[in-house]
Structure formats: C-alpha cells, structure tokens
Motif scaffolding. Structure first.
Motif, short mmCIF file in Angstrom:
data_model
loop_
_atom_site.label_atom_id
_atom_site.label_comp_id
_atom_site.label_asym_id
_atom_site.label_seq_id
_atom_site.Cartn_x
_atom_site.Cartn_y
_atom_site.Cartn_z
N GLY A 39 61.72 40.95 45.74
CA GLY A 39 62.27 41.67 46.89
C GLY A 39 61.16 42.15 47.80
N ILE A 40 60.10 42.63 47.20
CA ILE A 40 58.99 43.19 47.95
C ILE A 40 58.31 42.12 48.78
N PHE A 41 58.18 40.95 48.20
CA PHE A 41 57.36 39.93 48.83
C PHE A 41 58.13 39.04 49.79
N THR A 42 59.45 39.00 49.65
CA THR A 42 60.22 38.10 50.49
C THR A 42 59.93 38.38 51.95
N GLY A 43 59.59 37.33 52.66
CA GLY A 43 59.37 37.46 54.10
C GLY A 43 58.05 38.11 54.45
N LEU A 44 57.41 38.73 53.49
CA LEU A 44 56.17 39.44 53.78
C LEU A 44 54.98 38.51 53.72
N MET A 45 54.95 37.74 52.66
CA MET A 45 53.80 36.86 52.54
C MET A 45 54.22 35.43 52.25
N SER A 46 55.37 35.08 52.72
CA SER A 46 55.93 33.75 52.57
C SER A 46 55.71 33.19 51.17
N GLY A 47 55.93 34.04 50.19
CA GLY A 47 55.82 33.61 48.80
C GLY A 47 56.98 32.70 48.45
N SER A 48 56.74 31.71 47.58
CA SER A 48 57.82 30.83 47.19
C SER A 48 58.08 31.00 45.70
N ALA A 49 59.36 31.18 45.36
CA ALA A 49 59.70 31.46 43.97
C ALA A 49 60.01 30.18 43.22
N ASN A 50 59.66 30.16 41.95
CA ASN A 50 60.02 29.05 41.09
C ASN A 50 61.29 29.46 40.34
N ALA A 51 62.38 28.79 40.62
CA ALA A 51 63.68 29.20 40.08
C ALA A 51 63.67 29.17 38.55
N ALA A 52 63.01 28.20 37.95
CA ALA A 52 63.04 28.08 36.49
C ALA A 52 62.24 29.18 35.81
N SER A 53 61.08 29.48 36.31
CA SER A 53 60.22 30.44 35.61
C SER A 53 60.40 31.86 36.14
N ARG A 55 58.66 33.03 38.30
CA ARG A 55 57.35 33.41 38.81
C ARG A 55 57.29 33.12 40.30
N GLN A 56 56.60 33.97 41.03
CA GLN A 56 56.60 33.80 42.49
C GLN A 56 55.19 33.74 43.05
N LYS A 57 54.95 32.70 43.82
CA LYS A 57 53.62 32.50 44.42
C LYS A 57 53.41 33.48 45.57
N ILE A 58 52.17 33.91 45.73
CA ILE A 58 51.79 34.64 46.94
C ILE A 58 50.94 33.66 47.74
N ASN A 59 51.40 33.30 48.92
CA ASN A 59 50.66 32.26 49.65
C ASN A 59 49.56 32.83 50.54
N ALA A 60 49.81 34.03 51.05
CA ALA A 60 48.87 34.54 52.06
C ALA A 60 47.87 35.51 51.46
N PHE A 61 46.75 34.96 50.99
CA PHE A 61 45.66 35.84 50.57
C PHE A 61 44.34 35.15 50.81
N ALA A 62 43.31 35.95 51.08
CA ALA A 62 41.99 35.38 51.34
C ALA A 62 41.26 35.15 50.03
N LYS A 63 40.35 34.21 50.02
CA LYS A 63 39.52 33.98 48.82
C LYS A 63 38.48 35.09 48.75
N SER A 64 38.05 35.36 47.52
CA SER A 64 37.16 36.49 47.31
C SER A 64 35.71 36.16 47.59
#
Ligand code: MTE
Length: 322
Positions: A39-53, A55-64
């Motif tokens: 809920g928190i991430f939806t629309g915020l960081m265009s994360g895509s959820a894996n329906a089976a697991s 688990r939800q990806k966070i797509n928008a982050f910079a490399k360290s």
C-alpha cells in the motif's frame, strides 16, 4: 541476546530436528504470503509486485557510493535468521510470526526538542529523501555477521526536516507497541516497546539510514517493515525495527537492552574487537550463509567503518563507553 542462564532453558525450547524441518517449511510458506508494505509503495516508486511470492520490487532507487566487495548474504538467510523479539526469541520465529503484521497504513510521531512536533505519514517521509541502495556489513553482538544490500534514505534528511532545537542532544527511536499484531510482546522478555537511541552527531552521520527495503524489494516484516534504523558501525541491536516514534531529547535515552542488562549492552554499542561481551568474543565473527566449516573472520574496529566514523569518538574512552 537473551539474558539466559543454562538452567533457564526449558527442554521444550530446544528445537528437535523434526520441528526444525517443519519450521523451515513454514518459513518458505511465509515467504509466499509476505504481507508487504505494498500500500505504501503503490504509485510512489512504481514498484511491481510478484503475485506468487507477495514480494514487491522497488524500482526507483539510486546505486550506493558506499559499497563493499564482500559477498552478499543470501536473501533466504537475511529473511529467516532474525532477531525480533516482538515475534519470538528464536531466530526462525520472526519470519513465521510476522506474517499477519500490517505495516500499512503507518504514521510516525516526531516528538520532543524539535520544531515540527507532529505526526507524519510514511508516504510523506518518502517525499523528503531519495532512496538509495547501501550495501553494509552488519555485525550482531552474538558473534555473527551478514552483508546486506539495504534500500533506504539518509536519516539526516528526516532530522533536517524535523528541525531539532538546540536542546536536542540525542534521538530516541521507539518501535511499535501492539501485542495483538506482535505476539512476542505478551511475554515480558524486554521492557516494551523496544527503544534505541543515538547521539545527534551519530544520527546525522551520512552512513546512518532508515531502511525501507532490501535486495531491491520492500522490507519484509521480519526485517522491520515498514521502516527500521540501520547503523552499520554499531552492533545490530541499535537498529530498531517498525519505528513509530522519533523523540529528540536532551538526556541519553534509556534503551531496552541497557535496561535488560546494563553490564552487557552499552549505549554506544560500537563494534569493537578489543572489548568482549561477557558471553561472546567480539574479536572474530561467523559470516552467516557460508556453511558450517567456513572459518571465522576477524572483526574490524567500527565494523570496518573507522574512516567514516572514528572521529565521532576522538578523546572518548571506548572501554568505559562500550
Ligand atoms: N528491533 C525491535 N523492535 N525488536 C528487536 O527485537 N532486535 C535487534 C534489532 N532491532 C530487535 C530490533 C537485534 S538484537 C538485531 S541483531 C537486529 O535487529 C537484527 O536485525 P535483522 O533481523 O534484520 O538481521
């Protein structure tokens, strides 16, 4: 971490092989039904959820820019070998017992010596600071360690937004207190809620982050969803999970572990190979995920981050201030 005498351990607490196998199966199932902070991430960081697991990806982050060449600890170990007493005292409990925990909606209360003395929704916290991956060595006082690719934001950004007053010398982090969602809180193993703290300059150090994810995905419940502290040069117990209150104080906060065992757990908790814990050596560590016969490795001062944080403690007696 428990302050256990040998005679306190009930035979029923010693896990049989069969029980252990059952637990592993349950943990796998838990992975499939992770209640993520979607809920928190939806629309915020265009994360895509894996329906089976779940688990939800966070797509928008910079490399360290803070990396390490060391091998990452496998995801399964990071998420099934946890310390989170609100969900039980054995390492495998949190992955199972936190399945029904709901990290959304989530509000954090900013309190104490600060101009913005108010509540802030986690969605608004995310707008304050960009997310970044930070691959950190993590060292537990029990003598094991991991290398974890966290996703988080600099705590300094949140503190700057909050505008602490001149009286703010320390920051206290308070975890959720809710024994309906956190069954381990029905037992008084610690003085709930879990409390940790940092000195202001430690909290403002660029290495200190609030983690909201790991391995490119939304933080699993057992690792402290939706938001937990990560301070890589200190023992892991400083990293309070599921934070709901951040309080700026003039005096040093009384942390949960200091209350439970003042001779065993100090406020500073800097990784220091020359100061042993009464029950565990701190001079070497066992890297989790390497297999039974992996040799222990030497623990480094400040967990290898001396160059970045050593100056914070110049002139301090680190044996007294452990
Ligand atoms: N935060 C809360 N709220 N409750 C806890 O029991 N355990 C601490 C810390 N944060 C704990 C907590 C300890 S002892 C450690 S070592 C780290 O979380 C473990 O983090 P991990 O399970 O993500 O590796």
């Amino acid at each position: 971490m428990l302050i256990h005498k040998k005679s306190d351990i009930l035979s029923s607490e010693i896990t049989s092989k069969e029980n252990f196998e059952n637990r592993r199966t349950l943990i796998k199932a838990a992975g499939a039904s992770l209640i993520t902070a979607s809920g928190i991430f939806t629309g915020l960081m265009s994360g895509s959820a894996n329906a089976a697991s779940g688990r939800q990806k966070i797509n928008a982050f910079a490399k360290s820019k803070y990396g390490t060449e060391e091998k990452l600890t496998p995801y399964d170990d990071v998420t099934t070998y946890n310390n989170y007493y609100e969900f039980g005292t054995s390492k495998s409990d949190p992955a199972i017992e936190s399945r029904l925990f709901k990290p959304s909606p989530w509000t954090v209360s900013i309190e104490g010596a600060v101009k913005k003395n108010k509540q802030i929704g986690i969605e608004d916290i995310f707008k304050l600071a960009p997310l970044e991956e930070r691959i950190y060595r993590m060292r537990c006082v029990e003598g094991w360690s991991m290398v974890i690719p966290w996703i988080g934001f600099s705590l300094a950004k949140l503190i700057q937004w909050a505008e602490p007053t001149a009286n703010a010398k320390y920051v206290e982090f308070i975890s959720l207190n809710d024994d309906l969602m956190m069954p381990g809180q029905r037992i008084h193993v610690l003085d709930w809620p879990y409390v940790e703290g940092l000195r202001m300059d430690e909290a403002m150090n660029p290495l200190t982050i609030m983690a909201v994810g790991l391995y490119g995905e939304v933080l699993p419940n057992q690792n402290g969803a939706p938001m937990r502290l990560v301070v890589p040069w200190k023992y892991g117990f400083k990293g309070a999970k599921a934070i709901v209150r951040i309080r700026f104080t003039e005096t040093m906060p009384k942390t949960s572990w200091m209350k439970a065992g003042p001779n065993e757990y100090g406020f500073y908790a800097n990784v220091n190979p020359t100061v042993d814990h009464p029950r565990w050596t701190q001079s070497s560590e066992r890297r989790i995920g390497g297999g039974l016969f992996t040799p222990r490795i030497k623990t480094q001062m400040f967990n290898g981050y001396a160059e970045q944080v050593g100056q914070l403690y110049s002139g301090m007696d680190l044996i007294k201030n452990f």
